[in-house]
Design an enzyme around this catalytic site. Structure first.
Site: not given
Ligand code: NAD
Ligand code: UFG
Length: 340
Positions: A124, A149, A153
């Site tokens: 991330s 969290y 990562k």
């Molecule tokens: P998500 O929660 O939709 O997907 C994660 C999946 O992993 C879920 O289906 C959950 O049931 C499964 N899971 C969690 N713990 C588990 C375990 N112990 N064993 C087996 N399965 C398990 O999240 P996502 O948005 O699809 O994110 C996928 C990956 O990308 C995550 O590792 C997340 O940290 C990373 N990531 C997400 C974002 C974002 O903004 N969505 C940004 C950066 C990184």
């Molecule tokens: N925000 C609002 N209102 C809300 C939600 C978010 O104003 O209800 C704002 C936040 O303050 C930020 C922007 O919208 O300025 C984006 O916020 P998000 O929560 O959507 O995303 P972040 O950048 O904070 O974090 C996300 C994921 C993290 C990941 C990161 C970078 O939640 O897990 O992107 O990939 F690490």
């Protein structure tokens, strides 16, 4: 190639499974369904016409995973499985370290015991902390994470890098995602958060569909053009395609590689509101609230390395991201729960 997709029933994983099938790969999904619904499996079948093998297995369950590896013999793992709610990780750090770190250590051990040493890991932008510079390149120093969290990562990047350095048979790709939004263009798959959404776009779409009164904009006094936080939003289908491109790079001897996956463009919270309203014709009322703890002002990347080395570049713009997020929300007001 047969690919085990850990966390493949989740938001990014499910879209990646669809793209893997489109590219001729054979994905197998392993997910404990902690943050996913079985319904996604039938959506994948509708979109692709394929029944993807599914194992409801936890990545901390060594025996369960052993059985999956014996049955499926994957050549590579794409590892999405993890807990990802920033605020929750502050309240429940043990659960985050256990799930994400213990889980990954167990997964990697089962992989090596089964001779599978190819992994793509979901990292991330959070590992950059408050970034030293923007646009963020991969050699930007990693920063202080502001929550457990983020530390999982950052630590897991270190763990996987050390394992690869000690055993060059491992091929490891760390993909640092920026802010994935959007949904499959069919409207059949998207993000289905439990409870109050933590992230911006699901909150916006829930306001638009009438489930919430108004958006709370967290701070309008950042050092950004309109004072609200700036992020690099990327369409989840582009992100999914990035994994297909990364797989080509997982050749023997490729070692450790790190790529940013983003568009390289920054949009503020108010830019997102405006673009969403323009793309959908639906208005999104909002109020300005205080800053959210741990937030940074600006985060967007340079994705040039991924373009140069993986031949990958995001194709979708902010309009498609908004249109597709909205189509998904409108057709599935309660996410996958609408169908069950
Ligand atoms: P998500 O929660 O939709 O997907 C994660 C999946 O992993 C879920 O289906 C959950 O049931 C499964 N899971 C969690 N713990 C588990 C375990 N112990 N064993 C087996 N399965 C398990 O999240 P996502 O948005 O699809 O994110 C996928 C990956 O990308 C995550 O590792 C997340 O940290 C990373 N990531 C997400 C974002 C974002 O903004 N969505 C940004 C950066 C990184
Ligand atoms: N925000 C609002 N209102 C809300 C939600 C978010 O104003 O209800 C704002 C936040 O303050 C930020 C922007 O919208 O300025 C984006 O916020 P998000 O929560 O959507 O995303 P972040 O950048 O904070 O974090 C996300 C994921 C993290 C990941 C990161 C970078 O939640 O897990 O992107 O990939 F690490």
């Amino acid at each position: 190639m047969k690919i085990l997709v850990a966390g493949g029933a989740g938001f990014i994983g499910s879209h990646t499974v669809v793209e893997l099938i489109g590219a001729g790969h054979e994905p197998v999904i392993m997910d404990n369904l902690y943050n996913a619904s079985r319904e996604v499996l039938s959506r994948i079948r509708t979109i692709t016409g394929r029944e993807v093998p599914f194992y409801q297995t936890d990545i901390r369950d060594r025996e369960g995973m052993e059985a999956v590896f014996q049955a499926e013999k994957p050549e590579a793992v794409i590892h999405f499985a993890g807990l990802k709610a920033v605020g929750e990780s502050v309240r429940r750090p043990w659960e985050y370290y256990d799930n994400n770190i213990t889980g990954t250590l167990t997964l990697v051990d089962v992989m090596r015991k089964n001779g599978c040493k190819n992994i793509i890991f979901s990292s991330s932008a959070t590992v950059y902390g408050d970034p030293a510079f923007v646009p963020i390149t991969e050699d930007c120093p990693k920063g202080q994470c502001t929550n457990p969290y983020g530390w999982t990562k950052s630590m897991l990047e270190q763990v996987l890098g050390d394992i690869q350095a000690a055993d060059p048979e491992w091929n490891v790709i760390l993909l640092r995602y920026f802010n994935p939004i959007g949904a499959h263009a069919s409207g059949l798959m998207g993000e289905s958060p439990n409870g109050i959404p933590n992230n911006l776009m699901p909150y916006v779409t829930q306001v638009a569909v009438g489930k919430r009164d108004r958006l709370h904009v967290f701070g309008d006094n950042y050092d950004t053009p309109d004072g609200t936080g700036v992020r690099d939003y990327i369409h989840v289908v582009d992100l999914a395609k990035g994994h297909v491109c990364a797989l080509k790079k997982l050749a023997p001897g490729s070692g450790l590689s790190i790529y940013n996956l983003g568009t390289g463009h920054g949009y503020s919270v108010l830019d997102i509101v405006k673009n969403f309203e323009e793309a959908t014709g639906v208005s999104v009322p909002y109020v300005i609230d205080p800053r959210r703890e741990g937030d940074i002002a600006t985060c967007y990347c340079s994705a040039e390395k991924a373009e140069r080395e993986l031949g990958w570049k995001a194709q979708f713009g902010i309009r498609e991201m908004c249109e597709d997020s909205w189509r998904w929300q409108k057709n599935n007001p309660d996410g996958y729960e609408s169908a069950t």
